[in-house]
Design a protein around this motif. Sequence first.
Motif, PDB file in Angstrom:
ATOM      1  N   GLN D 159     -36.889 -72.657 -38.692  1.00 23.64           N
ATOM      2  CA  GLN D 159     -37.892 -71.678 -38.293  1.00 23.64           C
ATOM      3  C   GLN D 159     -39.063 -72.372 -37.610  1.00 23.64           C
ATOM      4  OE1 GLN D 159     -41.022 -70.366 -39.860  1.00 23.64           O
ATOM      5  NE2 GLN D 159     -40.965 -68.325 -38.923  1.00 23.64           N
ATOM      6  N   ARG D 160     -39.467 -73.505 -38.153  1.00 20.59           N
ATOM      7  CA  ARG D 160     -40.557 -74.266 -37.525  1.00 20.59           C
ATOM      8  C   ARG D 160     -40.162 -74.765 -36.141  1.00 20.59           C
ATOM      9  NH1 ARG D 160     -41.532 -76.305 -42.665  1.00 20.59           N
ATOM     10  NH2 ARG D 160     -40.575 -78.319 -42.232  1.00 20.59           N
ATOM     11  N   GLN D 161     -38.892 -75.206 -36.011  1.00 22.83           N
ATOM     12  CA  GLN D 161     -38.442 -75.667 -34.696  1.00 22.83           C
ATOM     13  C   GLN D 161     -38.463 -74.537 -33.672  1.00 22.83           C
ATOM     14  OE1 GLN D 161     -34.598 -77.176 -35.772  1.00 22.83           O
ATOM     15  NE2 GLN D 161     -35.346 -79.266 -36.094  1.00 22.83           N
ATOM     16  N   GLY D 162     -38.075 -73.354 -34.099  1.00 16.07           N
ATOM     17  CA  GLY D 162     -38.105 -72.207 -33.199  1.00 16.07           C
ATOM     18  C   GLY D 162     -39.527 -71.894 -32.771  1.00 16.07           C
ATOM     19  N   PHE D 163     -40.409 -71.905 -33.745  1.00 16.70           N
ATOM     20  CA  PHE D 163     -41.820 -71.677 -33.446  1.00 16.70           C
ATOM     21  C   PHE D 163     -42.307 -72.702 -32.433  1.00 16.70           C
ATOM     22  CE2 PHE D 163     -46.367 -72.153 -34.209  1.00 16.70           C
ATOM     23  CZ  PHE D 163     -46.790 -70.835 -34.302  1.00 16.70           C
ATOM     24  N   GLU D 164     -41.902 -73.931 -32.625  1.00 13.00           N
ATOM     25  CA  GLU D 164     -42.372 -75.002 -31.744  1.00 13.00           C
ATOM     26  C   GLU D 164     -41.812 -74.866 -30.318  1.00 13.00           C
ATOM     27  OE1 GLU D 164     -40.995 -78.953 -32.155  1.00 13.00           O
ATOM     28  OE2 GLU D 164     -42.385 -79.412 -30.526  1.00 13.00           O
ATOM     29  N   ILE D 165     -40.583 -74.385 -30.195  1.00 14.65           N
ATOM     30  CA  ILE D 165     -40.049 -74.122 -28.851  1.00 14.65           C
ATOM     31  C   ILE D 165     -40.951 -73.121 -28.135  1.00 14.65           C
ATOM     32  CG2 ILE D 165     -38.177 -72.936 -27.605  1.00 14.65           C
ATOM     33  CD1 ILE D 165     -36.176 -74.215 -29.522  1.00 14.65           C
ATOM     34  N   LEU D 166     -41.282 -72.041 -28.824  1.00 16.81           N
ATOM     35  CA  LEU D 166     -42.110 -71.005 -28.206  1.00 16.81           C
ATOM     36  C   LEU D 166     -43.525 -71.518 -27.951  1.00 16.81           C
ATOM     37  CD1 LEU D 166     -40.880 -67.906 -30.226  1.00 16.81           C
ATOM     38  CD2 LEU D 166     -40.293 -68.526 -27.879  1.00 16.81           C
ATOM     39  N   TRP D 167     -44.060 -72.269 -28.884  1.00 21.54           N
ATOM     40  CA  TRP D 167     -45.383 -72.859 -28.740  1.00 21.54           C
ATOM     41  C   TRP D 167     -45.461 -73.681 -27.447  1.00 21.54           C
ATOM     42  CZ3 TRP D 167     -49.948 -72.512 -31.373  1.00 21.54           C
ATOM     43  CH2 TRP D 167     -50.900 -73.517 -31.155  1.00 21.54           C
ATOM     44  N   THR D 168     -44.441 -74.507 -27.233  1.00 24.95           N
ATOM     45  CA  THR D 168     -44.411 -75.335 -26.034  1.00 24.95           C
ATOM     46  C   THR D 168     -44.309 -74.470 -24.775  1.00 24.95           C
ATOM     47  OG1 THR D 168     -43.279 -77.016 -27.337  1.00 24.95           O
ATOM     48  CG2 THR D 168     -43.263 -77.313 -24.959  1.00 24.95           C
TER      49      THR D 168
END
Lengths: 251, 251, 319, 319
Positions: D159-168
């Motif tokens: 979930q954190r990785q997904g968030f980070e994809i969108l964040w970037t």
Amino acid sequence: GDALTARYLLQLADDALIYAQRLGEWVANAPQIEEDMALANVSLDLLGQARVLLTRAGELDGTGRTEDDLAYFRDEREFRNVHLVEQPLGDFADEMARMLVFAAYQAQLYAALVDSAEPTLAGVAAKAVKEVDYHRDHATQWVLRLGDGTSESHERMQAALTRVMPYVAELFADDPVSVAAADSGVGVLPSSLQEAAWRHVEATVEGATLTMPDEPRHRTRGGRDGIHSRPMGYLLAEMQHVARSHPGATW
Amino acid sequence: GDALTARYLLQLADDALIYAQRLGEWVANAPQIEEDMALANVSLDLLGQARVLLTRAGELDGTGRTEDDLAYFRDEREFRNVHLVEQPLGDFADEMARMLVFAAYQAQLYAALVDSAEPTLAGVAAKAVKEVDYHRDHATQWVLRLGDGTSESHERMQAALTRVMPYVAELFADDPVSVAAADSGVGVLPSSLQEAAWRHVEATVEGATLTMPDEPRHRTRGGRDGIHSRPMGYLLAEMQHVARSHPGATW
Amino acid sequence: QAGHPSFDALIAADLRVEPRDDMPEEYRSTLIRQIAQHAHSEIIGMQPEGNWITRAPSLRRKAILIAKVQDEAGHGLYLYSAAETLGVDRAELLDKLHEGKQKYSSIFNYPTLTWADNGAIGWLVDGAAIMNQVPLCRCSYGPYSRAMIRVCKEESFHQRQGFEILWTLMRGTPEQQAMAQDAANRWWWPSLMMFGPPDSGQDASKGHTAQSMAWGIKRFSNDDLRQKFVDMTVPQAQRLGLTLPDPDLKWNEERGHWDFGPIDWDEFWRVLKGDGACNAERIAHRRRAHDEGAWVREAATAYAAKHDASRAAAQESAA
Amino acid sequence: QAGHPSFDALIAADLRVEPRDDMPEEYRSTLIRQIAQHAHSEIIGMQPEGNWITRAPSLRRKAILIAKVQDEAGHGLYLYSAAETLGVDRAELLDKLHEGKQKYSSIFNYPTLTWADNGAIGWLVDGAAIMNQVPLCRCSYGPYSRAMIRVCKEESFHQRQGFEILWTLMRGTPEQQAMAQDAANRWWWPSLMMFGPPDSGQDASKGHTAQSMAWGIKRFSNDDLRQKFVDMTVPQAQRLGLTLPDPDLKWNEERGHWDFGPIDWDEFWRVLKGDGACNAERIAHRRRAHDEGAWVREAATAYAAKHDASRAAAQESAA
């Protein structure tokens, strides 16, 4: 020279990168879930090797290119991998034949490169010897099972061995870059790896109740000079399309 | 409005462009040489329609984009074609089922559009009615031959009809852009084309000693909104890769 | 062997031999082999360029490329028809191609690596083909000569299109120029090999040249055609701004021709014998397309037989 | 029906039921159905993201994505193992999946259209999954609860990785931002549907909720979990700079929760019944992989049988 070392690293990196890309296609397509995981593992290991080597190549060649610049923004003629790794997926026996040959080669390669004069390469090799040992063992176990499994799997495995043969010689051919890298203590002569690598392949084939195919009529060549086979263009189109569609973007 | 007309032309253009792209894959892969030529012909006709429509769309939408800007530098979400045309090649019966349905649709479409208030579109339609008549006839003849040929071809043709059914409804769905274009005299309501188009398909299927498949459980939707199926991304990667690799170049 | 007085008279008068004419068996079989090889080359030759249809970098180029590959299919058809006038049929010839019993031009065993290769093929490969084919428009066998007249017209169109692809690239970005130069580097020598091994001077006794010339099938030696091709092509390369990959290439005032360096005939024989980059792939591709299409061809035959039969029955009952 | 006193006592004491324990047949079959569906969801869930492995736009993202899909395969394995403790086997469960007799999460019938969808899946779909799964770590059936503990740990990482994809992406080019927003637009509502249809208030009597709660398989109603998810996710969307596609979304001071608009349950039922974008494709893909792999699995079984037999024989003769 640094440009030469960079070029040598690029050859090693491209083999790993392109094979990682092909193995990535197996994920969610393997014969059983355990195998989805195993093939993903091998893919990840190779991708890891490629990333370190590409980064170092971009530092050494003076262009300052990153791993992603080198993976996503080079054209087909600039890729230095052998034809073996760029071939499209065949059946599972084809993949195990390819993995057996490639891991047998890489096992000897990295065993020799732990003493490379290029420290990054020596570091990659030290880690990779263990990884590649697992890849080789994985392929070996499957070749044994398929060769000595059912009559269908025996036939398929034998046919896959025949199909992989044209791609073998290129791995062990002494291209000028490897020769120079070997001279400078950075690299190793591909031809010097052949005997030990092939001994493993032959022992596996024998243990699997299979027979070594005849010498092939055709041998691939030119990968180290950027001469690739038809599937390579499509592989790169797929791999690079998103990155090329957003020049300058960060992901 | 011009933006609306542009958007309508884009839908028509994308159907033609993407189907031309798929048919281009048949060339050197057809069951006989005459068929390589015939499929190349259909592909060329559709590509010709697409080029004029894309050029006009780029003029009308105020962006000044050329046919190549629109074909090579739009992302998947911006393509407006139906799912039918983006599906990968199946067997030859699948292609003839697709061509029969698509040409039956296009025959009605262009027959109506010869009176379009948009002169370029009327011009494309005037030329295309003859081309599409040939496409429809070509597919019709093959469906007859395959349906009433051997028992294998009969089965394959019947299976192909079943497989094409989920893609049919989307062609005749009244999307908002087509509705508005019909209102302004530029376009035609897709739903108004269905009866005549389907009459041709049914007559062909009957003549071919085949039976119309049941209504499908699943229907594709969303192509006009840029919602595509899995194969579309790979199609675009292949189609656009060279152009995207050389931004700003002329060919 | 029985003589063929009417055939000999036609050849002596440089007139055309037609299918109904009496002809020596060896003349017939030589022609079948040559026309079939030529037809096969057109069909196999669809692949290296066909490979780029889906990736052509502009819609205009895509359309031109599709039309070109379509023309190649058409040439194949004319030529198979010409061969059929000699009492063989297309299916039989295709089987021989697929089984490796008949050849196709070895040039198509080289890969098309970049978009520029489509230019180089048009310019060099089609250029060399035209040089070989123009004399065949006067070939002694009527159907072959007439097929070649149609083919040559379209080929010269293709050659100009190839030249234009390279012309555009050479006026483009540095990457495009490099791509064009790379293509020229890779296709130059294989194009020269297309004329076949040396067959003039001390090599004149080898191969089929002498007999084919006597029969009016061949009009010039391989070496003469190769020299004509080099002489035609070097100035075109200069106009394009391309360097041809031969350090020995220079104008020989005395001969009135361009001198060129030695050709790597080892490579030629290696590729011819099956160890080229694409030999296996080309044949496998053809066989796959042919095998996958078998059920379609069978269906068409079955349909035609049914409907011919019902038409015949209808005519009979109407009579 | 016979009573299950020891089972009832375990449930009443909120202790874990283990495979050897006596349990009601309906408890067993409910668990099998739920664990199998959960396992199938992991396996089918490999496809929408697996689809992007070859196209990931950086090597780092490619590595993360491969590892993630690999984790999903691993979760599938844990869960099939948990189901096997209830007396079924994996092959049987896979057959039921392939024949459409057991379900998987309907969310995976939505397509992954752009790279940003990998971010949205991690952030929203894995986020919703965690919300559903965390209470299952306290599920009354021991093997299931232990599998869920492992799964949840990895899922929160995803979930954190997904968030980070969108964040970037949201800090990238306008095209990247649009891509992220588009993905959020498409995945938001289907994520809310992941909690299942309403089952509280007047809907409390529908479905399996009541019985599952009594058995300690389920701890919260669908509606409660959905609300928790919305409450958790809205502030994350704000941090990302994404607009969630719901005009009715607003903070309700009184309730202390975010209000949200009506869910399109017609769409939910339509997709569940097979008319989603990818239902047919997902199952066809699985079946193809499974069928194409049959000869490999058979070979492994045959090999193991041979070598077990020879090992046994060797041991016997040594004894």
